[in-house]
Design an enzyme around this catalytic site. Sequence first.
Site, PDB file in Angstrom:
ATOM      1  N   CYS A 254       0.804  -1.084   0.073  1.00 56.47           N
ATOM      2  CA  CYS A 254      -0.024   0.144   0.105  1.00 56.47           C
ATOM      3  C   CYS A 254       0.766   1.319  -0.065  1.00 56.47           C
ATOM      4  CB  CYS A 254      -0.916  -0.062   1.185  1.00 56.47           C
ATOM      5  SG  CYS A 254      -1.615   1.633   1.638  1.00 56.47           S
TER       6      CYS A 254
ATOM      7  N   TYR B  66      -3.985   6.008  -9.257  1.00 56.71           N
ATOM      8  CA  TYR B  66      -5.381   5.171  -8.796  1.00 56.71           C
ATOM      9  C   TYR B  66      -6.572   5.621  -9.709  1.00 56.71           C
ATOM     10  CZ  TYR B  66      -3.524   2.452  -5.042  1.00 56.71           C
ATOM     11  OH  TYR B  66      -2.629   1.656  -4.401  1.00 56.71           O
TER      12      TYR B  66
END
Length: 341
Positions: free
Chosen positions: A54, A208
């Site tokens: 992450c 993203y």
Amino acid sequence: MTGDISTEEDQTDLQTRRARGEFVRGVSGFRRAIGDPETPAEPGRYHLFVALNCPWCHRVTLARSVLGLEQAITLDIAFPNRTGEDDPEGPNLWEFAPDRIASLTGAPLPECTAETGTGAGLRLAKEVYRREGSEEQSVPILYDKRAQRIVNNESAEIIRMLDAHADALGSTVCADARVVLWPQDPARQVEIRELNDLIYTTINNGAYKAGFSSDQEVYATAFAAYFDSLDRLDQLLSDGRAFLTGDAFTEADLRLFPTLYRHDPVYMLRMKLNGARILDYPHLWRWLCRVYGLPGVAEAGSLRHCRQGYFGRSWNGVVPLGPLKPMPYPEAYGHPELAEG
């Protein structure tokens, strides 16, 4: 914490935007701060729950490392793939599963841990939230082991408070030798804030936006903004400065690094950001290698976790093995001379 921290995406018309294929990041719900009366800065009191794949967690593990807080703040690491459809608690949940097998290696990942922060041996990050009546499930989580509660789950705020209280938290690096992520100079703060806004909007979150949006126009807009910003940052570094704001590593550098670290080996393919490699931007590449070479930086992340986490969630779960040229990653980050120009 001092200074503005631009961390959140506009939530206007959230459902409409998501329905038309736009990726819209949610808002973190726990916003206490170390240094408040109920959360004093003390060595050994705080714990982090993270996943090494992450990028938002990577910000936090980087701050913990470069600030010399590895011994002062304990850490649990989730498996990079979340739970599947067959899990009794449901899919897409972060799991502390040190024995889980990675498809990339055919073996457990040695960095992964059981959950130790709460003392309850929980399996899922969601269970940490559930103890406080929350339905959130994201990482990173900064946890107060003494009060048995979540302090904060917004990465930008966590790195700012670790920087501000590094001495009191028990840094093993003396103040004179330690990086200062958020310097006190107001002019430098303005410069860092402007860079943070650009980096978050078009690069950190922009990756993203490109990779997880299902609308071609939204993707194209994010793609263009991402590479426009890479051009801009490469030009910024072309005057010979070592870091984004000059000779000193700051919060702006820390927030840019996780995305660029992932770009060539992961994001070019997984996030459909195939316009260029970071290796094609000579000044950015040399910056990336310079940051990677700082004490603690290489140890704060894992491309093996990134590959497993991003590609292991793809439709067939197969993890690509490259790139191998001009050399494998992350070994390439030790070679600034690979960039031409």
